[in-house]
Write a protein that holds these residues in place. Structure first.
Motif, mmCIF file in Angstrom:
data_model
loop_
_atom_site.group_PDB
_atom_site.id
_atom_site.type_symbol
_atom_site.label_atom_id
_atom_site.label_comp_id
_atom_site.label_asym_id
_atom_site.label_seq_id
_atom_site.Cartn_x
_atom_site.Cartn_y
_atom_site.Cartn_z
ATOM 1 N N THR A 161 -57.515 -15.276 -93.055
ATOM 2 C CA THR A 161 -57.353 -16.694 -93.387
ATOM 3 C C THR A 161 -58.063 -17.022 -94.700
ATOM 4 O O THR A 161 -57.517 -17.738 -95.539
ATOM 5 N N ILE A 162 -59.241 -16.470 -94.904
ATOM 6 C CA ILE A 162 -59.966 -16.689 -96.160
ATOM 7 C C ILE A 162 -59.212 -16.060 -97.333
ATOM 8 O O ILE A 162 -59.047 -16.678 -98.381
ATOM 9 N N ALA A 163 -58.734 -14.819 -97.165
ATOM 10 C CA ALA A 163 -58.001 -14.137 -98.241
ATOM 11 C C ALA A 163 -56.734 -14.908 -98.612
ATOM 12 O O ALA A 163 -56.439 -15.101 -99.802
ATOM 13 N N GLY A 164 -55.997 -15.355 -97.623
ATOM 14 C CA GLY A 164 -54.796 -16.147 -97.898
ATOM 15 C C GLY A 164 -55.130 -17.459 -98.572
ATOM 16 O O GLY A 164 -54.427 -17.895 -99.490
ATOM 17 N N GLY A 165 -56.194 -18.098 -98.131
ATOM 18 C CA GLY A 165 -56.625 -19.343 -98.764
ATOM 19 C C GLY A 165 -57.015 -19.146 -100.216
ATOM 20 O O GLY A 165 -56.691 -19.968 -101.073
ATOM 21 N N LEU A 166 -57.697 -18.036 -100.496
ATOM 22 C CA LEU A 166 -58.060 -17.732 -101.889
ATOM 23 C C LEU A 166 -56.820 -17.555 -102.751
ATOM 24 O O LEU A 166 -56.768 -18.041 -103.887
ATOM 25 N N LEU A 167 -55.819 -16.854 -102.224
ATOM 26 C CA LEU A 167 -54.585 -16.663 -102.982
ATOM 27 C C LEU A 167 -53.833 -17.977 -103.179
ATOM 28 O O LEU A 167 -53.317 -18.251 -104.259
ATOM 29 N N ALA A 168 -53.771 -18.784 -102.116
ATOM 30 C CA ALA A 168 -53.032 -20.045 -102.206
ATOM 31 C C ALA A 168 -53.707 -21.038 -103.152
ATOM 32 O O ALA A 168 -53.038 -21.795 -103.847
ATOM 33 N N ALA A 169 -55.019 -21.041 -103.167
ATOM 34 C CA ALA A 169 -55.757 -21.984 -104.009
ATOM 35 C C ALA A 169 -56.247 -21.339 -105.301
ATOM 36 O O ALA A 169 -57.149 -21.866 -105.949
ATOM 37 N N SER A 170 -55.645 -20.224 -105.681
ATOM 38 C CA SER A 170 -56.146 -19.467 -106.834
ATOM 39 C C SER A 170 -56.178 -20.293 -108.116
ATOM 40 O O SER A 170 -57.125 -20.188 -108.893
ATOM 41 N N ASN A 171 -55.163 -21.129 -108.353
ATOM 42 C CA ASN A 171 -55.168 -21.941 -109.577
ATOM 43 C C ASN A 171 -56.335 -22.918 -109.591
ATOM 44 O O ASN A 171 -56.974 -23.114 -110.624
ATOM 45 N N LEU A 172 -56.629 -23.523 -108.452
ATOM 46 C CA LEU A 172 -57.751 -24.465 -108.375
ATOM 47 C C LEU A 172 -59.086 -23.746 -108.535
ATOM 48 O O LEU A 172 -59.992 -24.239 -109.207
ATOM 49 N N ILE A 173 -59.192 -22.569 -107.919
ATOM 50 C CA ILE A 173 -60.447 -21.814 -107.968
ATOM 51 C C ILE A 173 -60.709 -21.285 -109.370
ATOM 52 O O ILE A 173 -61.820 -21.388 -109.889
ATOM 53 N N ILE A 174 -59.690 -20.725 -110.017
ATOM 54 C CA ILE A 174 -59.852 -20.166 -111.365
ATOM 55 C C ILE A 174 -60.181 -21.272 -112.371
ATOM 56 O O ILE A 174 -60.940 -21.055 -113.310
ATOM 57 N N ALA A 175 -59.630 -22.474 -112.169
ATOM 58 C CA ALA A 175 -59.945 -23.594 -113.066
ATOM 59 C C ALA A 175 -61.429 -23.957 -112.987
ATOM 60 O O ALA A 175 -62.033 -24.320 -113.998
ATOM 61 N N LYS A 176 -62.023 -23.836 -111.808
ATOM 62 C CA LYS A 176 -63.440 -24.175 -111.636
ATOM 63 C C LYS A 176 -64.359 -22.991 -111.939
ATOM 64 O O LYS A 176 -65.440 -23.169 -112.460
ATOM 65 N N LYS A 177 -63.927 -21.792 -111.539
ATOM 66 C CA LYS A 177 -64.756 -20.584 -111.709
ATOM 67 C C LYS A 177 -63.894 -19.474 -112.317
ATOM 68 O O LYS A 177 -63.274 -18.693 -111.592
ATOM 69 N N PRO A 178 -63.844 -19.364 -113.635
ATOM 70 C CA PRO A 178 -63.002 -18.354 -114.274
ATOM 71 C C PRO A 178 -63.351 -16.912 -113.880
ATOM 72 O O PRO A 178 -62.490 -16.043 -113.897
ATOM 73 N N ASN A 179 -64.597 -16.659 -113.492
ATOM 74 C CA ASN A 179 -64.976 -15.295 -113.125
ATOM 75 C C ASN A 179 -64.404 -14.884 -111.757
ATOM 76 O O ASN A 179 -64.471 -13.713 -111.393
ATOM 77 N N ALA A 180 -63.837 -15.804 -110.999
ATOM 78 C CA ALA A 180 -63.214 -15.488 -109.708
ATOM 79 C C ALA A 180 -61.849 -14.833 -109.896
ATOM 80 O O ALA A 180 -61.283 -14.291 -108.953
#
Length: 138
Positions: A7-26
């Motif tokens: 569930t965490i891995a899928g969430g990371l993939l689904a929210a990848s654009n939001l996460i990368i915008a906040k934390k480029p090193n992710a």
């Protein structure tokens, strides 16, 4: 434990654009998961179906343990929606390929859900983390 991690891995993939915008090193971590996106989505989708049936089957628990039931239902919805969005390519390839009408309906449904992908991804991350905390800490 595996359910929470998927569930965490899928969430990371689904929210990848939001996460990368906040934390480029992710981006490096998310790039490692991307090749498995379809299969993670398929697992989440079918796990979400199973969780939804369980939540509806035990709807009577809503009166005795509402927090637990709401948690289970929210996890089911997050897994179901994120799984559908991430695994749509494989779902189309293996189940909808024989029917053009079913494929078109699936694409319409995906188009309606796509704007919410990041939101459901963040929900999936939260539900996965809470699941692991609930199972191993509480």
């Amino acid at each position: 434990m595996l359910a929470g991690l998927i569930t965490i891995a899928g969430g990371l993939l689904a929210a990848s654009n939001l996460i990368i915008a906040k934390k480029p090193n992710a981006k490096d971590l998310i790039d490692k998961l991307t090749p498995y996106q379809g299969w993670i989505g398929i697992v989440m989708f079918f796990w979400g179906i199973w969780e939804t049936f369980n939540a509806l089957r035990f709807i009577g628990a809503l009166s005795s343990t509402p927090l637990l039931w709401i948690f289970g239902f929210a996890t089911a919805v997050a897994d179901l929606v994120v799984g559908f969005l991430l695994g749509f390519g494989l779902i189309t390839k293996y189940t909808l390929s024989g029917s053009p009408a079913a494929r078109a309906r699936g694409q319409q449904f995906r188009a309606r859900l796509a704007p919410w992908q990041g939101t459901f991804g963040l929900l999936a991350i939260a539900m996965g983390v809470l699941y692991l905390v609930w199972i191993y800490v509480l």
